[in-house]
Design a protein around this motif. Sequence first.
Motif, mmCIF file in Angstrom:
data_model
loop_
_atom_site.group_PDB
_atom_site.id
_atom_site.type_symbol
_atom_site.label_atom_id
_atom_site.label_comp_id
_atom_site.label_asym_id
_atom_site.label_seq_id
_atom_site.Cartn_x
_atom_site.Cartn_y
_atom_site.Cartn_z
ATOM 1 N N MET A 1 -0.442 8.263 10.182
ATOM 2 C CA MET A 1 -0.968 7.071 9.525
ATOM 3 C C MET A 1 0.025 6.526 8.491
ATOM 4 N N GLN A 2 0.685 7.430 7.788
ATOM 5 C CA GLN A 2 1.692 6.989 6.829
ATOM 6 C C GLN A 2 2.806 6.215 7.535
ATOM 7 N N GLU A 3 3.244 6.740 8.668
ATOM 8 C CA GLU A 3 4.308 6.075 9.421
ATOM 9 C C GLU A 3 3.859 4.697 9.900
ATOM 10 N N LYS A 4 2.640 4.602 10.419
ATOM 11 C CA LYS A 4 2.131 3.321 10.891
ATOM 12 C C LYS A 4 2.051 2.308 9.755
ATOM 13 N N ALA A 5 1.585 2.758 8.595
ATOM 14 C CA ALA A 5 1.475 1.864 7.442
ATOM 15 C C ALA A 5 2.853 1.403 6.973
ATOM 16 N N ILE B 1 0.851 -1.194 0.000
ATOM 17 C CA ILE B 1 0.000 0.000 0.000
ATOM 18 C C ILE B 1 0.881 1.236 0.000
ATOM 19 N N HIS B 2 0.791 1.990 -1.059
ATOM 20 C CA HIS B 2 1.550 3.235 -1.253
ATOM 21 C C HIS B 2 1.105 4.272 -0.213
ATOM 22 N N PRO B 3 2.027 5.124 0.249
ATOM 23 C CA PRO B 3 1.641 6.116 1.267
ATOM 24 C C PRO B 3 0.532 7.062 0.842
ATOM 25 N N SER B 4 0.383 7.293 -0.458
ATOM 26 C CA SER B 4 -0.695 8.169 -0.920
ATOM 27 C C SER B 4 -2.030 7.444 -1.027
ATOM 28 N N GLU B 5 -2.019 6.137 -0.783
ATOM 29 C CA GLU B 5 -3.225 5.331 -0.974
ATOM 30 C C GLU B 5 -3.726 4.668 0.313
ATOM 31 N N ILE B 6 -3.153 5.040 1.457
ATOM 32 C CA ILE B 6 -3.544 4.350 2.695
ATOM 33 C C ILE B 6 -4.943 4.795 3.135
ATOM 34 N N PRO B 7 -5.702 3.895 3.773
ATOM 35 C CA PRO B 7 -7.050 4.226 4.240
ATOM 36 C C PRO B 7 -7.019 5.319 5.314
ATOM 37 N N LEU C 1 -6.870 0.176 7.607
ATOM 38 C CA LEU C 1 -5.471 -0.069 7.245
ATOM 39 C C LEU C 1 -5.045 -1.479 7.614
ATOM 40 N N TRP C 2 -5.345 -1.889 8.858
ATOM 41 C CA TRP C 2 -4.934 -3.234 9.288
ATOM 42 C C TRP C 2 -5.597 -4.308 8.439
ATOM 43 N N LYS C 3 -6.870 -4.083 8.060
ATOM 44 C CA LYS C 3 -7.579 -5.058 7.215
ATOM 45 C C LYS C 3 -6.909 -5.174 5.844
ATOM 46 N N GLU C 4 -6.518 -4.039 5.278
ATOM 47 C CA GLU C 4 -5.880 -4.070 3.957
ATOM 48 C C GLU C 4 -4.516 -4.742 4.021
ATOM 49 N N ILE C 5 -3.745 -4.452 5.068
ATOM 50 C CA ILE C 5 -2.429 -5.069 5.197
ATOM 51 C C ILE C 5 -2.565 -6.577 5.397
ATOM 52 N N GLU C 6 -3.600 -7.002 6.103
ATOM 53 C CA GLU C 6 -3.839 -8.439 6.274
ATOM 54 C C GLU C 6 -4.134 -9.094 4.928
ATOM 55 N N LYS C 7 -4.854 -8.393 4.073
ATOM 56 C CA LYS C 7 -5.139 -8.923 2.730
ATOM 57 C C LYS C 7 -3.882 -8.937 1.869
ATOM 58 N N ILE C 8 -3.027 -7.924 2.039
ATOM 59 C CA ILE C 8 -1.734 -7.918 1.345
ATOM 60 C C ILE C 8 -0.919 -9.134 1.776
ATOM 61 N N LYS C 9 -0.953 -9.438 3.057
ATOM 62 C CA LYS C 9 -0.240 -10.608 3.580
ATOM 63 C C LYS C 9 -0.747 -11.889 2.918
#
Length: 260
Positions: free
Chosen positions: A111-115, A63-69, A75-83
């Motif tokens: 949020m960018q930092e967390k992502a 997930i690109h920093p300009s595209e984070i929820p 965010l956590w849901k999307e990263i889980e799907k990336i995984k």
Amino acid sequence: MKLFDTHAHYNDERFDKDRDEVIKSLQENNVEKCINVGYTLESSIKAIEIANKYNYIFATCGIHPSEIPQTENELWKEIEKIKELAIKNKKVVAIGEIGLDYHWNSDNKDMQEKAFIKQIELANELNLPISIHSREAIDDTIAIIKKKTKIQNGGILHCCPFNKELVKNGLECGLYISFAGPTTFKNSKNANEIIMQVPLDRILIETDSPYLAPEPVRGTRNDSRNVKYIAQKIADVKNMSLEEIADITYENAMKVFNLK
């Protein structure tokens, strides 16, 4: 001569009309391998679909920093799907592109930092390298990769900004430095100096297609066939041949992405 484009976006809509035609032409133009880079969940899925069609195309997901929820829960849901994508698909060779971008939005730095950190941790968990995007966020990028988390499997500073401190710290963290079209621009500041700063065993080339077409085709839709112009620029600065730089950057890319 073999060339390796370490960062392209054939999942971009600008290739919808002739995607297969362009990709099929790459090897005829000495581009032996290419990384198709995801930047959202949807684009990561598409990157994998394209990679699965061609044995010389590989994919990243992230997930690109300009595209984070907008919310942490999303965010956590999307990263889980990336995984899940990375685990299920053998053609995924890195997590990316991830990082910081304050050019388009600096109101969500937290949020960018967390992502960014969460996706580095994901790459560590999956034993994958990362592809880092950093735009107008030099100090914070350095702080994260040097102090706030540890990169365990290497990675790439993609389309590297011409900043000596970022490059120095990236190299110290085991990252490879990837040069794109701006390296060839006549108005680029510090490009030659940064090229000389990067040792040969850490240097990569990319197009970031369809963006950032290099000289002499600047202003057109970019594709991997133009990666030779970046290789030639590096060869000129380092007083080497195009073939030497092509071979070196090819082998470097094979190493960072753990390809055989």
